[in-house]
Design a protein around this motif. Structure first.
Motif, PDB file in Angstrom:
ATOM      1  N   PHE A   1      76.634  47.282  -0.878  1.00  0.00           N
ATOM      2  CA  PHE A   1      76.165  46.932   0.466  1.00  0.00           C
ATOM      3  C   PHE A   1      76.588  45.487   0.754  1.00  0.00           C
ATOM      4  N   PRO A   2      77.100  45.214   1.976  1.00  0.00           N
ATOM      5  CA  PRO A   2      77.512  43.850   2.297  1.00  0.00           C
ATOM      6  C   PRO A   2      76.306  42.924   2.416  1.00  0.00           C
ATOM      7  N   GLU A   3      76.558  41.624   2.358  1.00  0.00           N
ATOM      8  CA  GLU A   3      75.446  40.666   2.409  1.00  0.00           C
ATOM      9  C   GLU A   3      74.670  40.723   3.718  1.00  0.00           C
ATOM     10  N   SER A   4      75.326  41.229   4.767  1.00  0.00           N
ATOM     11  CA  SER A   4      74.656  41.306   6.075  1.00  0.00           C
ATOM     12  C   SER A   4      73.538  42.357   6.088  1.00  0.00           C
ATOM     13  N   ILE A   5      73.488  43.194   5.062  1.00  0.00           N
ATOM     14  CA  ILE A   5      72.401  44.182   4.957  1.00  0.00           C
ATOM     15  C   ILE A   5      71.579  43.864   3.714  1.00  0.00           C
ATOM     16  N   GLU A   6      70.279  43.617   3.918  1.00  0.00           N
ATOM     17  CA  GLU A   6      69.380  43.357   2.784  1.00  0.00           C
ATOM     18  C   GLU A   6      69.069  44.712   2.135  1.00  0.00           C
ATOM     19  N   ALA A   7      69.536  44.887   0.893  1.00  0.00           N
ATOM     20  CA  ALA A   7      69.405  46.206   0.273  1.00  0.00           C
ATOM     21  C   ALA A   7      68.870  46.095  -1.147  1.00  0.00           C
ATOM     22  N   THR A   8      68.182  47.137  -1.577  1.00  0.00           N
ATOM     23  CA  THR A   8      67.724  47.195  -2.957  1.00  0.00           C
ATOM     24  C   THR A   8      67.635  48.649  -3.407  1.00  0.00           C
ATOM     25  N   THR A   9      67.329  48.822  -4.688  1.00  0.00           N
ATOM     26  CA  THR A   9      67.176  50.165  -5.243  1.00  0.00           C
ATOM     27  C   THR A   9      65.715  50.375  -5.617  1.00  0.00           C
ATOM     28  N   ILE A  10      65.157  51.505  -5.217  1.00  0.00           N
ATOM     29  CA  ILE A  10      63.779  51.816  -5.593  1.00  0.00           C
ATOM     30  C   ILE A  10      63.760  53.080  -6.463  1.00  0.00           C
ATOM     31  N   SER A  11      62.669  53.245  -7.196  1.00  0.00           N
ATOM     32  CA  SER A  11      62.569  54.352  -8.154  1.00  0.00           C
ATOM     33  C   SER A  11      62.180  55.655  -7.467  1.00  0.00           C
ATOM     34  N   CYS A  12      62.481  56.757  -8.151  1.00  0.00           N
ATOM     35  CA  CYS A  12      62.041  58.053  -7.638  1.00  0.00           C
ATOM     36  C   CYS A  12      61.410  58.894  -8.739  1.00  0.00           C
ATOM     37  N   GLY A  13      61.262  58.317  -9.942  1.00  0.00           N
ATOM     38  CA  GLY A  13      60.533  59.041 -10.988  1.00  0.00           C
ATOM     39  C   GLY A  13      61.373  59.876 -11.915  1.00  0.00           C
ATOM     40  N   MET A  14      62.692  59.853 -11.729  1.00  0.00           N
ATOM     41  CA  MET A  14      63.529  60.677 -12.617  1.00  0.00           C
ATOM     42  C   MET A  14      63.511  60.096 -14.036  1.00  0.00           C
ATOM     43  N   SER A  15      63.531  60.985 -15.042  1.00  0.00           N
ATOM     44  CA  SER A  15      63.472  60.550 -16.440  1.00  0.00           C
ATOM     45  C   SER A  15      64.516  61.275 -17.270  1.00  0.00           C
ATOM     46  N   ASN A  16      64.938  60.637 -18.382  1.00  0.00           N
ATOM     47  CA  ASN A  16      65.955  61.200 -19.299  1.00  0.00           C
ATOM     48  C   ASN A  16      67.192  61.697 -18.550  1.00  0.00           C
ATOM     49  N   VAL A  17      67.640  60.905 -17.574  1.00  0.00           N
ATOM     50  CA  VAL A  17      68.777  61.353 -16.772  1.00  0.00           C
ATOM     51  C   VAL A  17      70.033  61.430 -17.631  1.00  0.00           C
ATOM     52  N   HIS A  18      71.027  62.132 -17.127  1.00  0.00           N
ATOM     53  CA  HIS A  18      72.315  62.341 -17.809  1.00  0.00           C
ATOM     54  C   HIS A  18      72.125  63.097 -19.126  1.00  0.00           C
ATOM     55  N   SER A  19      71.117  63.932 -19.197  1.00  0.00           N
ATOM     56  CA  SER A  19      70.924  64.764 -20.392  1.00  0.00           C
ATOM     57  C   SER A  19      70.259  66.069 -19.972  1.00  0.00           C
ATOM     58  N   THR A  20      70.313  67.060 -20.864  1.00  0.00           N
ATOM     59  CA  THR A  20      69.677  68.346 -20.554  1.00  0.00           C
ATOM     60  C   THR A  20      68.150  68.244 -20.687  1.00  0.00           C
ATOM     61  N   GLU A  21      67.669  67.080 -21.129  1.00  0.00           N
ATOM     62  CA  GLU A  21      66.214  66.832 -21.232  1.00  0.00           C
ATOM     63  C   GLU A  21      65.667  66.177 -19.966  1.00  0.00           C
ATOM     64  N   GLU A  22      66.516  66.057 -18.954  1.00  0.00           N
ATOM     65  CA  GLU A  22      66.094  65.375 -17.713  1.00  0.00           C
ATOM     66  C   GLU A  22      64.875  66.069 -17.096  1.00  0.00           C
ATOM     67  N   PHE A  23      63.936  65.258 -16.572  1.00  0.00           N
ATOM     68  CA  PHE A  23      62.783  65.856 -15.888  1.00  0.00           C
ATOM     69  C   PHE A  23      62.253  64.905 -14.827  1.00  0.00           C
ATOM     70  N   ILE A  24      61.404  65.440 -13.966  1.00  0.00           N
ATOM     71  CA  ILE A  24      60.707  64.610 -12.964  1.00  0.00           C
ATOM     72  C   ILE A  24      59.346  65.247 -12.722  1.00  0.00           C
ATOM     73  N   SER A  25      58.341  64.430 -12.434  1.00  0.00           N
ATOM     74  CA  SER A  25      57.026  65.022 -12.167  1.00  0.00           C
ATOM     75  C   SER A  25      56.870  65.296 -10.674  1.00  0.00           C
ATOM     76  N   VAL A  26      56.072  66.313 -10.395  1.00  0.00           N
ATOM     77  CA  VAL A  26      55.757  66.645  -9.004  1.00  0.00           C
ATOM     78  C   VAL A  26      55.090  65.437  -8.339  1.00  0.00           C
ATOM     79  N   LYS A  27      54.232  64.740  -9.087  1.00  0.00           N
ATOM     80  CA  LYS A  27      53.523  63.579  -8.538  1.00  0.00           C
ATOM     81  C   LYS A  27      54.518  62.508  -8.087  1.00  0.00           C
TER      82      LYS A  27
END
Ligand SMILES: [Zn+2]
Length: 364
Positions: free
Chosen positions: A322-348
């Protein structure tokens, strides 16, 4: 449809990097039904993919600020035939594939939150979405997206692990070095003295490097090494691929310079040669102390009684382009063990993230 149903529906559509077309058409259709105007760019042509980034804008019904939400459409493999299983509030795959919560949970929560705000007829500003291609292979979709199209000056990428409520304060600069040492082949038994060993050059270079954890903000690693052909041949070529990351641009430069120095010094020491290809994979970012999006996110967490956490990231996300003219960040969504077959996320976490995004739209 609720956010869990939407997530499961998206997770089932395979979308590995450079093959996001089927999924992109599905979400284009979903967004158009919500009233979005959709534009798909030509980034796919530039990176050898079968579709481009999906950018959409929904006109607001008030003078609230425009906001942009971003997530990536592509996933790592194995991602064919994903069969999400919901058990005790946890969603996982059947063990033969990833789940693709990275980043379909981001996309599902963004679209469901927007739908909720539209359905409840609340006041909102313009809402923009950017769903990118090829994030997993070097943030390529974001890299080739034309950010001049974006009206919003504030943006949230929904794409990091940990429970809902985490905001990224800093993301690293990431530099790649590819070096090929070139020596001289010779029979290792008959005339080794006539040869120059490219493998010895690589060994000396690596041994003279400061690697792994350099300091609290900086890391460096040798990723791959390949060279030589047989024990009876003095190796003519040896290739190494390295990376360095730092939250500080200055520290990254120092680290990269010292690695390049070690590479050149080793080639000189053995009177060999070296070809170097080095580039910034992606730039870092950091939120200001009084960042309005940080305050907004903290307020959204407070309103929903969700614990608020700040973190520094060690990995990349579309936010980096993102260019400097846009204030941007990354926020979480609860995903766990990504990039593996053990990946999971909770409904909550799916529900909390969706609620946070809807609250951000209300707070704009
Ligand atoms: Zn991701």
């Amino acid at each position: 449809m609720d956010v869990v149903e939407r997530f499961v529906r998206y997770a089932k559509v395979s979308s590995k990097s450079r093959n996001e077309k089927e999924f992109s058409l599905l979400i284009k259709d979903d967004l158009e039904k919500l009233g979005f105007e959709i534009f798909i760019d030509n980034a796919g042509e530039k990176v050898g993919g079968n579709t481009g980034n999906v950018f959409g804008r929904l006109k607001g019904n008030s003078d609230k600020k425009p906001l942009l939400f971003c997530a990536h459409m592509d996933t790592v493999e194995p991602c064919d035939g994903i069969n999400p299983i919901i058990e005790d509030g946890i969603i996982k795959s059947d063990g033969t594939t990833i789940l693709s919560a990275d980043c379909k949970s981001g996309i599902a929560t963004i679209i469901e939150a927007i739908k909720e705000v539209i359905d409840s007829n609340e006041e909102r500003g313009d809402i923009e979405v950017l769903f990118t291609i090829c994030e997993e292979v070097g943030l390529l979709g974001a890299k080739f997206f034309d950010f001049n199209k974006v009206k919003a000056r504030e943006a949230f990428t929904v794409d990091t692990g940990g429970d809902a409520g985490i905001i990224t304060i800093k993301g690293p600069y990431h530099h790649i070095i590819e070096a090929e040492f070139i020596g001289k082949a010779s029979h290792a038994g008959n005339a080794p003295e006539k040869g120059i060993s490219a493998i010895q050059m690589a060994a000396r270079a690596i041994d003279n490097m400061n690697l792994l954890k350099i300091d609290e903000e900086t890391t460096a690693n040798i990723g791959t090494i390949e060279g030589g052909s047989a024990t009876n041949v003095v190796a003519e070529s040896c290739k190494i691929k390295l990376e360095a990351r730092s939250l500080s641009e200055d520290k990254l430069k120092k680290q990269v310079d010292s690695m390049l120095k070690a590479i050149n010094e080793a080639a000189n020491y053995f009177s060999g040669d070296v070809k170097i290809n080095e580039y910034l994979e992606y730039p870092g970012f950091s939120l200001k102390e009084d960042s309005p999006i940080k305050e907004m996110f903290a307020k959204a967490c407070e309103n929903l009684s969700i614990d608020y956490f700040e973190k520094n990231s060690r990995g990349g996300a579309d936010t980096h382009f993102f260019p400097e003219s846009i204030e941007a960040t990354t926020i979480s969504c609860g995903m766990s063990n990504v990039h593996s077959t053990e990946e999971f996320i909770s409904v909550k976490n799916l529900i909390d993230t969706k609620n946070l995004i809807a609250e951000l739209i209300r707070l704009a």
